[in-house]
Design a protein around this motif. Structure first.
Motif, PDB file in Angstrom:
ATOM      1  N   ASP A 150       0.848  -1.190   0.000  1.00  0.00           N
ATOM      2  CA  ASP A 150       0.000   0.000   0.000  1.00  0.00           C
ATOM      3  C   ASP A 150       0.884   1.240   0.000  1.00  0.00           C
ATOM      4  N   ASP A 151       0.298   2.365  -0.401  1.00  0.00           N
ATOM      5  CA  ASP A 151       1.046   3.621  -0.430  1.00  0.00           C
ATOM      6  C   ASP A 151       0.740   4.511   0.774  1.00  0.00           C
ATOM      7  N   HIS A 152      -0.019   3.990   1.741  1.00  0.00           N
ATOM      8  CA  HIS A 152      -0.432   4.773   2.905  1.00  0.00           C
ATOM      9  C   HIS A 152       0.006   4.040   4.171  1.00  0.00           C
ATOM     10  N   GLU A 153       0.906   4.663   4.919  1.00  0.00           N
ATOM     11  CA  GLU A 153       1.527   4.003   6.069  1.00  0.00           C
ATOM     12  C   GLU A 153       0.537   3.447   7.097  1.00  0.00           C
ATOM     13  N   PRO A 154      -0.548   4.155   7.448  1.00  0.00           N
ATOM     14  CA  PRO A 154      -1.492   3.561   8.409  1.00  0.00           C
ATOM     15  C   PRO A 154      -2.093   2.236   7.916  1.00  0.00           C
ATOM     16  N   ASN A 155      -2.295   2.093   6.611  1.00  0.00           N
ATOM     17  CA  ASN A 155      -2.815   0.827   6.079  1.00  0.00           C
ATOM     18  C   ASN A 155      -1.767  -0.277   6.178  1.00  0.00           C
ATOM     19  N   VAL A 156      -0.519   0.057   5.940  1.00  0.00           N
ATOM     20  CA  VAL A 156       0.567  -0.915   6.057  1.00  0.00           C
ATOM     21  C   VAL A 156       0.662  -1.401   7.501  1.00  0.00           C
ATOM     22  N   LYS A 157       0.615  -0.467   8.445  1.00  0.00           N
ATOM     23  CA  LYS A 157       0.680  -0.835   9.868  1.00  0.00           C
ATOM     24  C   LYS A 157      -0.496  -1.712  10.261  1.00  0.00           C
ATOM     25  N   ALA A 158      -1.685  -1.384   9.783  1.00  0.00           N
ATOM     26  CA  ALA A 158      -2.875  -2.178  10.110  1.00  0.00           C
ATOM     27  C   ALA A 158      -2.740  -3.598   9.574  1.00  0.00           C
ATOM     28  N   ALA A 159      -2.208  -3.750   8.378  1.00  0.00           N
ATOM     29  CA  ALA A 159      -1.997  -5.093   7.815  1.00  0.00           C
ATOM     30  C   ALA A 159      -1.003  -5.875   8.662  1.00  0.00           C
ATOM     31  N   GLN A 160       0.061  -5.229   9.086  1.00  0.00           N
ATOM     32  CA  GLN A 160       1.036  -5.891   9.955  1.00  0.00           C
ATOM     33  C   GLN A 160       0.395  -6.304  11.275  1.00  0.00           C
ATOM     34  N   ASP A 161      -0.471  -5.457  11.791  1.00  0.00           N
ATOM     35  CA  ASP A 161      -1.134  -5.749  13.065  1.00  0.00           C
ATOM     36  C   ASP A 161      -2.028  -6.992  13.000  1.00  0.00           C
ATOM     37  N   VAL A 162      -2.541  -7.334  11.809  1.00  0.00           N
ATOM     38  CA  VAL A 162      -3.353  -8.547  11.686  1.00  0.00           C
ATOM     39  C   VAL A 162      -2.511  -9.759  11.286  1.00  0.00           C
ATOM     40  N   GLY A 163      -1.195  -9.567  11.157  1.00  0.00           N
ATOM     41  CA  GLY A 163      -0.304 -10.698  10.898  1.00  0.00           C
ATOM     42  C   GLY A 163       0.216 -10.828   9.479  1.00  0.00           C
ATOM     43  N   MET A 164      -0.062  -9.859   8.639  1.00  0.00           N
ATOM     44  CA  MET A 164       0.435  -9.895   7.263  1.00  0.00           C
ATOM     45  C   MET A 164       1.823  -9.260   7.197  1.00  0.00           C
ATOM     46  N   ALA A 165       2.648  -9.743   6.280  1.00  0.00           N
ATOM     47  CA  ALA A 165       3.839  -8.987   5.915  1.00  0.00           C
ATOM     48  C   ALA A 165       3.316  -7.810   5.097  1.00  0.00           C
ATOM     49  N   ALA A 166       3.976  -6.670   5.182  1.00  0.00           N
ATOM     50  CA  ALA A 166       3.451  -5.501   4.485  1.00  0.00           C
ATOM     51  C   ALA A 166       4.580  -4.612   3.985  1.00  0.00           C
ATOM     52  N   VAL A 167       4.293  -3.964   2.852  1.00  0.00           N
ATOM     53  CA  VAL A 167       5.264  -3.104   2.177  1.00  0.00           C
ATOM     54  C   VAL A 167       4.642  -1.738   1.946  1.00  0.00           C
ATOM     55  N   LEU A 168       5.356  -0.691   2.340  1.00  0.00           N
ATOM     56  CA  LEU A 168       4.969   0.666   1.977  1.00  0.00           C
ATOM     57  C   LEU A 168       5.617   0.952   0.633  1.00  0.00           C
ATOM     58  N   PHE A 169       4.793   1.158  -0.387  1.00  0.00           N
ATOM     59  CA  PHE A 169       5.280   1.360  -1.753  1.00  0.00           C
ATOM     60  C   PHE A 169       4.819   2.710  -2.264  1.00  0.00           C
ATOM     61  N   ARG A 170       5.772   3.556  -2.665  1.00  0.00           N
ATOM     62  CA  ARG A 170       5.462   4.874  -3.205  1.00  0.00           C
ATOM     63  C   ARG A 170       6.227   5.069  -4.505  1.00  0.00           C
ATOM     64  N   VAL A 171       5.522   5.023  -5.615  1.00  0.00           N
ATOM     65  CA  VAL A 171       6.152   5.202  -6.919  1.00  0.00           C
ATOM     66  C   VAL A 171       6.741   6.604  -7.050  1.00  0.00           C
ATOM     67  N   ASP A 172       6.111   7.587  -6.398  1.00  0.00           N
ATOM     68  CA  ASP A 172       6.611   8.959  -6.485  1.00  0.00           C
ATOM     69  C   ASP A 172       7.931   9.146  -5.743  1.00  0.00           C
ATOM     70  N   ARG A 173       8.302   8.171  -4.944  1.00  0.00           N
ATOM     71  CA  ARG A 173       9.591   8.210  -4.246  1.00  0.00           C
ATOM     72  C   ARG A 173      10.616   7.287  -4.907  1.00  0.00           C
ATOM     73  N   GLY A 174      10.236   6.732  -6.046  1.00  0.00           N
ATOM     74  CA  GLY A 174      11.163   5.881  -6.781  1.00  0.00           C
ATOM     75  C   GLY A 174      11.238   4.446  -6.291  1.00  0.00           C
ATOM     76  N   ASP A 175      10.268   4.015  -5.492  1.00  0.00           N
ATOM     77  CA  ASP A 175      10.282   2.645  -4.978  1.00  0.00           C
ATOM     78  C   ASP A 175      10.175   1.635  -6.115  1.00  0.00           C
ATOM     79  N   ASP A 176      10.815   0.498  -5.929  1.00  0.00           N
ATOM     80  CA  ASP A 176      10.754  -0.622  -6.870  1.00  0.00           C
ATOM     81  C   ASP A 176      10.083  -1.788  -6.147  1.00  0.00           C
ATOM     82  N   LEU A 177       8.872  -2.124  -6.541  1.00  0.00           N
ATOM     83  CA  LEU A 177       8.115  -3.149  -5.841  1.00  0.00           C
ATOM     84  C   LEU A 177       8.794  -4.510  -5.922  1.00  0.00           C
ATOM     85  N   ARG A 178       9.427  -4.834  -7.039  1.00  0.00           N
ATOM     86  CA  ARG A 178      10.141  -6.116  -7.148  1.00  0.00           C
ATOM     87  C   ARG A 178      11.182  -6.264  -6.042  1.00  0.00           C
ATOM     88  N   VAL A 179      11.906  -5.190  -5.788  1.00  0.00           N
ATOM     89  CA  VAL A 179      12.958  -5.217  -4.760  1.00  0.00           C
ATOM     90  C   VAL A 179      12.335  -5.440  -3.383  1.00  0.00           C
TER      91      VAL A 179
END
Length: 190
Positions: A150-179
């Motif tokens: 997800d591109d929104h940190e509170p959503n990433v944290k919420a996913a982690q809180d339910v036991g999921m691995a989670a990635v904060l991904f922001r294309v505008d910051r040059g993130d590479d999802l594959r990495v």
């Protein structure tokens, strides 16, 4: 989200930072729309009036310009296709009721997903824990077997809180999802 486009629209029209985003998505009206309640046209009109109030003058339809700038991130589309069939790929989106139509007819990527969970169709939205559990259940997987992006940190944290691995991904910051996914052991063909 094309945060860069929203920032440029703010700048080009002399608006305070995040005005385009905030007037569209940080409102009680949006909270209802993303849960399938209310009138999407009235929501967009209200957001435009709020934006003009911030500007103190008439403005072009900046929200519509920003929404038109949204589109698929080609590298991520290729990645989603490459991950299947080794992995189940799902879309969990806080969106209005037009999401499925846009994915199918406007963008043409609906076929890349094993499931699409649209907040407006289920009456709940991220970061509510229940929405993450529902997405996992619909895939037939426990949260620990899922990676949430997800591109929104509170959503990433919420996913982690339910036991999921989670990635904060922001294309505008040059993130590479594959990495990011490779770091979690997720890669095409595995």
């Amino acid at each position: 989200m094309r945060w860069d486009v929203a920032r440029e629209l703010d700048r080009a029209h002399g608006l305070p930072r995040s005005s385009v985003f905030d007037t569209l998505y940080r409102s009680e009206t949006w909270q209802a729309i993303e849960r399938g309640i209310g009138d999407p046209i009235a929501w967009r009109e209200g957001a435009h009036r709020a934006l003009e109030a911030r500007a103190g003058c008439p403005l072009p339809r900046l929200h519509e310009e920003w929404r038109k700038a949204q589109g698929a991130i080609e590298a991520n589309i290729e990645l989603a296709g490459a991950l299947r069939p080794s992995y189940k790929v799902s879309l969990l989106s806080n969106a209005d009721v037009s999401l499925r139509g846009r994915l199918e007819h406007d963008i043409g990527i609906h076929h890349l997903f094993d499931d699409i969970v649209c907040s407006a169709e289920i009456g709940m939205a991220k970061p509510e824990p229940a929405v993450f559990h529902l997405a996992c259940e619909r895939l037939g997987l426990p949260p620990a077997a899922c990676v949430f992006v997800d591109d929104h940190e509170p959503n990433v944290k919420a996913a982690q809180d339910v036991g999921m691995a989670a990635v904060l991904f922001r294309v505008d910051r040059g993130d590479d999802l594959r990495v990011h996914l490779r770091a979690l052991g997720v890669a095409p063909g595995r």
